[in-house]
Design an enzyme around this catalytic site. Sequence first.
Site, mmCIF file in Angstrom:
data_model
loop_
_atom_site.group_PDB
_atom_site.id
_atom_site.type_symbol
_atom_site.label_atom_id
_atom_site.label_comp_id
_atom_site.label_asym_id
_atom_site.label_seq_id
_atom_site.Cartn_x
_atom_site.Cartn_y
_atom_site.Cartn_z
ATOM 1 N N ILE A 97 -3.701 7.147 0.459
ATOM 2 C CA ILE A 97 -3.369 5.898 -0.227
ATOM 3 C C ILE A 97 -3.342 6.154 -1.723
ATOM 4 O O ILE A 97 -4.227 6.804 -2.274
ATOM 5 C CB ILE A 97 -4.374 4.789 0.134
ATOM 6 C CG1 ILE A 97 -4.215 4.405 1.613
ATOM 7 C CG2 ILE A 97 -4.211 3.579 -0.776
ATOM 8 C CD1 ILE A 97 -5.221 3.390 2.112
ATOM 9 N N VAL A 98 -2.320 5.638 -2.365
ATOM 10 C CA VAL A 98 -2.169 5.731 -3.816
ATOM 11 C C VAL A 98 -2.625 4.400 -4.396
ATOM 12 O O VAL A 98 -2.137 3.343 -4.010
ATOM 13 C CB VAL A 98 -0.692 5.998 -4.198
ATOM 14 C CG1 VAL A 98 -0.522 6.017 -5.704
ATOM 15 C CG2 VAL A 98 -0.200 7.298 -3.571
ATOM 16 N N VAL B 266 0.875 -1.162 0.000
ATOM 17 C CA VAL B 266 0.000 0.000 0.000
ATOM 18 C C VAL B 266 0.921 1.224 0.000
ATOM 19 O O VAL B 266 1.721 1.405 0.923
ATOM 20 C CB VAL B 266 -0.925 0.026 1.238
ATOM 21 C CG1 VAL B 266 -1.808 1.269 1.222
ATOM 22 C CG2 VAL B 266 -1.774 -1.241 1.294
ATOM 23 N N TYR B 267 0.809 2.041 -1.049
ATOM 24 C CA TYR B 267 1.653 3.229 -1.191
ATOM 25 C C TYR B 267 0.906 4.467 -0.726
ATOM 26 O O TYR B 267 -0.318 4.526 -0.790
ATOM 27 C CB TYR B 267 2.088 3.399 -2.648
ATOM 28 C CG TYR B 267 3.160 2.410 -3.041
ATOM 29 C CD1 TYR B 267 4.503 2.747 -2.961
ATOM 30 C CD2 TYR B 267 2.822 1.134 -3.478
ATOM 31 C CE1 TYR B 267 5.484 1.839 -3.303
ATOM 32 C CE2 TYR B 267 3.804 0.217 -3.819
ATOM 33 C CZ TYR B 267 5.128 0.575 -3.729
ATOM 34 O OH TYR B 267 6.098 -0.330 -4.054
ATOM 35 N N PHE B 268 1.700 5.464 -0.304
ATOM 36 C CA PHE B 268 1.143 6.708 0.220
ATOM 37 C C PHE B 268 1.809 7.907 -0.441
ATOM 38 O O PHE B 268 2.950 7.841 -0.866
ATOM 39 C CB PHE B 268 1.367 6.803 1.741
ATOM 40 C CG PHE B 268 0.599 5.778 2.496
ATOM 41 C CD1 PHE B 268 -0.659 6.066 2.990
ATOM 42 C CD2 PHE B 268 1.119 4.511 2.699
ATOM 43 C CE1 PHE B 268 -1.387 5.113 3.682
ATOM 44 C CE2 PHE B 268 0.402 3.547 3.391
ATOM 45 C CZ PHE B 268 -0.858 3.855 3.881
#
Length: 186
Positions: A107-108, A36-38
């Site tokens: 979140i991306v 999970v990217y930010f």
Amino acid sequence: MIEVEIKLPIEERESVTVNLEKMGFIKAGLVREEDVYFDNDFGQICKNGEALRVRRIADLLTSQEETVITYKGRKMDQVSMSRKELETGVEDSDVCIGILEALGFQIVEPKVIKTRQEYTLDQMHACVDRVENLGDFLELELVIEEEQGKETALQEIEKVLQRLGYTRKDTVRNSYLSMLQHVEDE
């Protein structure tokens, strides 16, 4: 620490794994990773060529699970995925994600989900990844302490790459997230 890494798409997954083992690489683990990217409100982390992620790791052989938070700096050259990396364990992935969101990080999308067969040979790591909605990839990496060792590490990786029948021209510099988003990394 600096992660010196190359990545390339592969067509013949089984052939690559057989050849890695013939070269002396030893299977080191089979995991499922969910990343999970930010980013911040301004999208500055991605614009800077950096990454902030929370990774859930499920060991498919032992059923153990762990979570890590990782910061990846900008790429250090125009030929590899080499970059500074800071990573540490996290007790609870949902709480970590909640903390980042409470601090204003967003979140991306999409999540990056992959099954990774890991191999090791001395200090080198090889990962044969099956990335959902992308396909199969090979990553070769060495972790070094100082940037001045980067070229030597790249040369060692390139030797393995050539023994597998590939060249640097076969490699890609985009992250899995960028590939899934259909955008180019910096």
